[in-house]
Scaffold this active site. Structure first.
Site, mmCIF file in Angstrom:
data_model
loop_
_atom_site.group_PDB
_atom_site.id
_atom_site.type_symbol
_atom_site.label_atom_id
_atom_site.label_comp_id
_atom_site.label_asym_id
_atom_site.label_seq_id
_atom_site.Cartn_x
_atom_site.Cartn_y
_atom_site.Cartn_z
ATOM 1 N N HIS A 85 -22.662 14.944 -27.273
ATOM 2 C CA HIS A 85 -21.340 15.525 -27.888
ATOM 3 C C HIS A 85 -21.733 15.845 -29.232
ATOM 4 C CE1 HIS A 85 -20.672 12.338 -30.898
ATOM 5 N NE2 HIS A 85 -21.233 11.492 -30.187
ATOM 6 N N ASP A 87 -18.659 16.618 -31.348
ATOM 7 C CA ASP A 87 -17.674 16.281 -32.310
ATOM 8 C C ASP A 87 -18.067 14.861 -33.009
ATOM 9 O OD1 ASP A 87 -17.484 14.676 -29.560
ATOM 10 O OD2 ASP A 87 -16.010 13.446 -30.962
ATOM 11 N N GLU A 150 -15.802 12.731 -27.778
ATOM 12 C CA GLU A 150 -16.372 11.318 -27.671
ATOM 13 C C GLU A 150 -15.908 10.236 -28.690
ATOM 14 O OE1 GLU A 150 -19.626 8.047 -28.111
ATOM 15 O OE2 GLU A 150 -18.877 9.459 -29.464
ATOM 16 N N GLU A 151 -15.666 10.848 -29.894
ATOM 17 C CA GLU A 151 -15.439 9.932 -31.077
ATOM 18 C C GLU A 151 -13.775 9.523 -30.801
ATOM 19 O OE1 GLU A 151 -17.581 8.494 -32.709
ATOM 20 O OE2 GLU A 151 -19.183 9.955 -32.819
ATOM 21 N N ASP A 174 -27.757 9.171 -27.331
ATOM 22 C CA ASP A 174 -26.373 8.791 -28.536
ATOM 23 C C ASP A 174 -26.594 7.338 -28.789
ATOM 24 O OD1 ASP A 174 -24.264 9.077 -30.191
ATOM 25 O OD2 ASP A 174 -22.970 8.942 -28.502
#
Length: 470
Positions: A85, A87, A150-151, A174
């Protein structure tokens, strides 16, 4: 193969670094949705930059309405998916270097997203590019799937999965090496209460702290009415010694004192590595000689249930643990209190495999209720577990050992990654064991040589799983 990959990454080292820096320079914190930008301008801009870089490297790209982008080596059937990701969480404060410049010092690049997850996305992308540029024959495609939410809830992945299926093998870069095959579950929920306002002095006028549920709050602030600054200062010094939280006091006049609590931010899954400013501030507030009131009793109750440095929920009756996934962790994330008679807060607890709603919610709810505080039920996420003896996991471990010389093993973490709800998915690097890259905190960084090594590992995995002999 190993020597070819080492030479490739030696030759492409500078472009590899610059491409990470290009992504870091985009402030991709979630914003207000706009036409064609479901998570705001920042995440959309970061996705465009990512796909632009991929096309410059000769890879195939597709944009799924700015929710997700995919990057492929070829147009064959995808056997391996790599899920990252672009973001990021907010930058917070107290950075040594500009969080959006990608400053390099002593072999480390500093910046928001360097380790979570822009650097890893570039590492995965270069693995695809290396396999393509070296002309290694493949029977299948590897697809890098790049998300933008994702966050903040993973609505991006939900959208993508309505359009396409994930490949049979999936990992996310990640986390850390070797292989993370167990991710704890989570309770991310809230509590609130109303109380009768009090005019008695001294009293708390307001408290507020925290900005994201999965971040240990680095700062919090309060206003106290009816006390003098020197009297608070003496107590604050003692609480600093006890808690590690520093306090800045400001006299606002008319016996109003503003208190700023300064802790150390961090990821909610590892609260023991940070210093929670909210729980530290509540410790100070409850040490002050304030007049009894309904609101003050609630503040005392919250300190009893979520005391400072109680990382494992013991005071809340939630000290759960099992052999496979370890201990429950607790992070008091966000809190607000006002003199008009309302308080509310959020917490993020990472729970082991043995956790259920019965041994978490049913335990915590009456503890809060005895102080007149309501627990909001819901937000229970089950743990994720992929067997460590699966052929996929064993392939990842073997390649990791070959390229690092380190022992490969499966581990459990408290953090939840993109693969949490993907059957058979695991987290695989890119951080080497024992390195704290300060993700979600100030001065987040990557070690450049480690990221290059991770990219080589990913390239070898692509060959192992998608090559003509796979």
């Amino acid at each position: 193969m190993k020597e070819k990959l080492e030479q490739y990454f030696f030759e492409h080292r500078e472009s590899f670094i610059e491409h990470i820096r290009r992504l870091v320079r985009v402030r991709s914190v979630k914003g207000e949705p706009k036409e064609g930008m479901p998570f705001g301008e920042g995440p959309a801009a970061a996705l465009k930059e990512t796909l632009d870089i991929a096309e410059e490297l000769g890879l195939l790209t597709k944009n799924f309405d700015n929710y997700v982008g995919t990057i492929s080596i070829n147009e064959q059937e995808s056997k391996l998916g790599i899920l990252g990701h672009v973001d990021v969480v907010g930058e917070g404060k107290n950075w040594t270097y500009d969080p959006y410049e990608g400053v390099i010092v002593d072999g480390k690049m500093y910046g928001r997203g360097t380790s979570d997850d822009k650097g890893p996305v570039i590492a995965a992308m270069y693995a695809l590019a290396a396999v393509k540029d070296l002309g290694i024959p493949l029977s299948y495609n590897t697809k890098l799937i790049v998300g933008t939410d994702e966050e903040s809830g993973m609505a991006d992945l939900d959208y993508y999965l309505t359009k396409e299926k994930t490949p049979p093998y999936v990992f996310t870069p990640d986390a850390e090496f070797p292989v993370i095959n167990i991710e704890k579950g989570a309770i991310r929920t809230s509590f609130d209460a109303s109380f009768t306002p009090s005019e008695e002095l001294p009293r708390v006028r307001s408290i507020r702290g925290g900005y994201k549920v999965n971040v240990v709050p680095p700062e919090a602030e309060a206003e106290i009415v009816g006390m003098l600054l020197p009297d608070i200062s003496e107590i604050a010094h003692r609480i600093t010694v006890e808690t590690g939280v520093n306090f800045e006091l400001r006299d606002m006049g008319q016996q109003l004192v503003h208190i700023k609590a300064i802790g150390v931010g961090g990821h909610a899954s590892i609260p023991e590595t940070a210093i929670n400013a909210i729980t530290g501030l509540l410790t100070l507030v409850n040490a002050l000689p304030l007049q009894p009131s309904e609101g003050h009793r609630m503040l005392q109750g919250l300190s009893d249930i979520f005391p400072h440095n109680d990382y494992y929920g013991k005071a809340a009756g939630l000290d759960l643990e099992d052999k496979e996934s370890g201990k429950l962790t607790m992070n008091f994330s966000i809190f607000s209190y006002n003199a008009e008679g309302h308080l509310e807060g959020q917490f993020d607890s990472r729970v082991p495999i043995c956790a259920t709603e019965a041994n978490t919610f049913d335990v915590l709810e009456p503890k809060l209720a005895q102080y007149g505080i309501r627990l909001v039920r819901g937000g229970f996420e089950k743990p994720h577990h992929t067997p460590g003896d699966s052929p996929f996991v064993q392939t990842l471990l073997r390649v990791y050992e070959e390229y690092t010389g380190l022992k490969g093993e499966c581990i459990a973490i408290g953090g939840g990654t993109y693969v949490h709800d993907i059957e058979g998915g695991v987290a695989f690097g890119p951080t080497m064991p024992g390195i704290d890259t300060r993700m979600h905190s100030n001065d987040e960084f990557i070690i450049i040589d480690d990221m290059l090594k991770a990219s080589q590992i990913y390239a070898q995995v692509i060959v192992e799983l998608c090559g003509t002999q796979s």
